[in-house]
Enzyme design. Structure first.
Site, PDB file in Angstrom:
ATOM      1  CE  LYS A 118      -4.061   1.835   2.414  1.00 50.15           C
ATOM      2  NZ  LYS A 118      -5.007   1.614   3.537  1.00 50.15           N
ATOM      3  CD  GLU A 152     -19.030  -2.219   8.679  1.00 50.54           C
ATOM      4  OE1 GLU A 152     -18.180  -1.408   8.290  1.00 50.54           O
ATOM      5  OE2 GLU A 152     -19.290  -3.290   8.087  1.00 50.54           O
ATOM      6  NE  ARG A 203     -21.859  -2.873   4.300  1.00 55.24           N
ATOM      7  CZ  ARG A 203     -20.853  -3.482   3.687  1.00 55.24           C
ATOM      8  NH1 ARG A 203     -19.618  -3.276   4.112  1.00 55.24           N
ATOM      9  NH2 ARG A 203     -21.035  -4.278   2.666  1.00 55.24           N
TER      10      ARG A 203
END
Length: 625
Positions: free
Chosen positions: A269, A357, A385
């Site tokens: 990354k 979540e 969600r």
């Protein structure tokens, strides 16, 4: 070719751009490049991304890490005939460049400009505009079924998903179905060891073991099989995610399998930008306008005011110091939601469950059953969600769980999938839940203390992205509600929810200059509707509510229902966000556009007093009529 970050991009990218006559196409040019040209193109794209994203803001680290991977995808697969899906979508900038949209990066995430996520309205190469994590595999499963039903078994479906998004339960539901169905779906696992922060959980350990074992191609039932082969996938990897030739070889083999295949690509990354690679916090995951050499935020002539997130972070630490039973949970967003200081001081009391979540909320329910008071810190858009878990696992059992919803209301440049404009409407229907909207940092602190002291059911606190602004002191308080402005006459009661206090006060000043008697009230706790607010409404000739949530089923709607239930005949008008998906743009710009500036609120009040609609219709060109 660019030599330094921030310099104009090089000849390969320029040549490709010149070969793009319109909004679409260009990938054929990428397939024609030699190995040397591909290496040069990769460097050009990185320099271009650093230059443009540092200037406009956006997701920098994720895109720097997928340059070679995206090039290889477009050389092996025939987009848009073959489907390429990007999970979450914030790593699709390179895909946008290669499909003819490089010129749009000067207005990246600005109103009317290029979206920061895949957008089917921009290009036929973007199949889906979904930009929440862990959804790409389910979309791929559905598209593969569609191809089969329509007689196109030769068309590939590719889903690029990060190891962070793979922690979401929906991803495993999809893997379970894809692996059993034997359709030609290629899953590209972009493994950089992190989402915002390093990936946590057993999956992270399994991927680490696969990386350590080196390159192999296990077959189900034979030595070397792993979690993915047991689920029915051909596993190819681990592959160097920055080696285009190796990637092309693995992707070509995956395509030739004509059954579920997983390519395990190991990437870095922030690749190619020193400040991002050296940033252990989040690898410059998402940035505002920053210096293109150092990666640091550009200096401001004034000290920026404290953000809502930082004020919550300080308040939570204060609560944690006072209450040993307070614990905190987040879904892969320890720093973005402000939990990091508590995690440093009380590491055993802070839990990062990864992008999950639903699990976060029900795990919080378990902690509450065990005698703790969990604080679940999420972005507002991601709470949606876990609506079932809030309702059935927490509220049904009247458990003391506090939800802290950052980025509520208009969030700005991330656009429709990230505006937090539905949480109040959803939470309003949850029995026993109390919802607060602080108007300033001091109120955020006070409301958090009140929330964790409530042990008869769930609570929620919502606040927006950005600076919290100055403290707004009440003129007086009554029954837990705060009067922020009042005149002798009781013509209009402006009900200000949370951060709408400032524009409501500006509107009150404008109305007072027109001789309108105005009171501005902040209910603090918006749900359930406070009795004191009903009493105030009964004493005014008109009530106007102002909220940065959808008007559909929102806080104004809750007050209107309570007025009706209590036989209070005062007319009410609701000002808020429309029942629509709103495009990206600055928060102030979008609020004003939808009638939530001081001037627009005052105008709406005057129209309501005159018996006119509070919202004007518009002609086809957008002008009011």
């Amino acid at each position: 070719m660019s030599d330094l970050p921030g310099t104009p991009h090089g000849k390969q990218l320029t040549a490709l751009q010149e070969g793009f006559p319109g909004a679409f196409g260009g990938v054929d040019d990428v397939r024609a490049l030699s190995a040397g040209q591909l290496a040069e193109l990769s460097e050009d794209i990185r320099a271009f991304l650093i230059e443009k994203v540092c200037a406009a803001g956006g997701h920098l680290g994720p895109n720097l890490g997928v340059v070679e991977l995206t090039i290889a995808l477009h050389r092996v697969f025939d987009s848009p005939r073959d489907v390429i899906l990007f999970d979450t979508g914030h790593q699709a900038y390179v895909h946008k460049i290669l499909t003819g949209r490089a010129a749009g990066f000067d207005r990246l995430r600005q109103a009317g400009g290029l979206s920061g996520y895949p957008a089917p309205a921009e290009s036929v190469h973007d199949w889906s505009g979904n930009s929440h994590a862990s959804a790409s595999l389910s979309l791929a499963d559905g598209l593969a079924k569609a191809h089969e039903l329509r007689g196109h078994p030769d068309r590939s479906v590719v889903a690029v998903i990060g190891d962070g998004a793979m922690t979401g339960g929906m991803a495993w539901e999809a893997l379970n179905n894809i692996g059993a169905a034997r359709r030609p779906v290629v899953v590209v696992l972009n493994d950089n060891g992190r989402s915002y922060a390093p990936t946590t959980g057993a999956l992270a350990g399994h991927l680490h073991a696969l990386r350590a074992a080196g390159s192999s191609t296990p077959v189900p039932g034979q030595p070397g099989e792993n979690l993915f082969t047991r689920l029915g996938f051909a596993y190819l990897g681990p592959v160097d995610g920055h080696d285009i030739d190796a990637l092309e070889t693995a992707l070509t083999r995956a395509r030739a399998c004509r059954r579920p295949a997983l390519v395990h690509a190991v990437t870095v990354k922030g690749r190619g930008f020193g400040p991002a690679e050296g940033d252990e916090a989040d690898c410059l995951h998402a940035v505002g306008t920053v210096d293109a050499v150092t990666g640091r935020p550009l200096p401001s002539p004034h000290s920026p005011p404290a953000s809502w997130t930082s004020l919550f972070s300080h308040a939570l630490l204060e609560v944690a110091d006072e209450r040993e039973d307070v614990v905190a949970i987040t879904a892969s967003m320890l720093r973005p939601t402000g939990l990091h200081p508590m995690a440093v001081k009380y590491p055993e009391r802070v839990f990062d469950v990864g992008i999950a979540e639903q699990h976060a909320v029900t795990s919080a329910a378990g902690l509450a059953l065990g005698g703790f008071h969990p604080v679940v810190a999420l972005y507002s858009t991601f709470l949606t969600r876990a609506a079932d878990q809030v309702l059935m696992d927490v509220a049904l059992q009247r458990l003391p769980v506090t939800f802290v919803l950052d980025r509520a209301g208009i969030t700005g440049p991330d656009g429709p999938s990230h505006h937090g404009m539905w949480d109040a409407s959803l939470l309003r229907v949850v029995p026993g839940l109390r919802l607060a909207a602080p108007r300033d940092g001091e109120q955020l602190r006070a409301l958090l203390h009140e929330a964790v002291s409530h042990d008869e059911g769930p609570t929620a606190i919502r606040f927006p992205k950005g600076p919290a602004g100055r403290e707004l002191r009440a003129v007086r308080s009554a029954g837990g509600t705060d009067l922020l402005w009042e005149t002798g006459a009781r013509d209009v009661l402006l009900v200000s929810y949370g951060p709408m206090a400032n524009p409501c006060l500006e509107a009150a000043r404008r109305l007072a200059q027109r001789g309108v008697g105005v009171s501005v009230v902040d209910p603090r706790w918006a749900i359930p509707v406070p009795p004191a607010l009903l009493a105030l409404a009964a004493r005014h000739r008109l009530v106007v509510t102002v909220e940065d949530n959808s008007r559909a089923g929102g806080l104004g709607s809750a007050l209107a229902q309570s007025l009706q239930d209590n036989a209070i005949s005062t007319p009410l008008r609701t000002l808020g966000l429309p029942r629509a998906f709103l495009a990206h743009g600055s928060r102030d710009q979008l609020l004003a556009e939808h009638g939530l500036s001081g001037t627009r609120i005052a105008d709406a009040v005057l129209r309501a007093r005159a018996g006119e609609p509070t919202e004007r219709t518009a002609t086809t060109d957008g002008t009011p009529r």
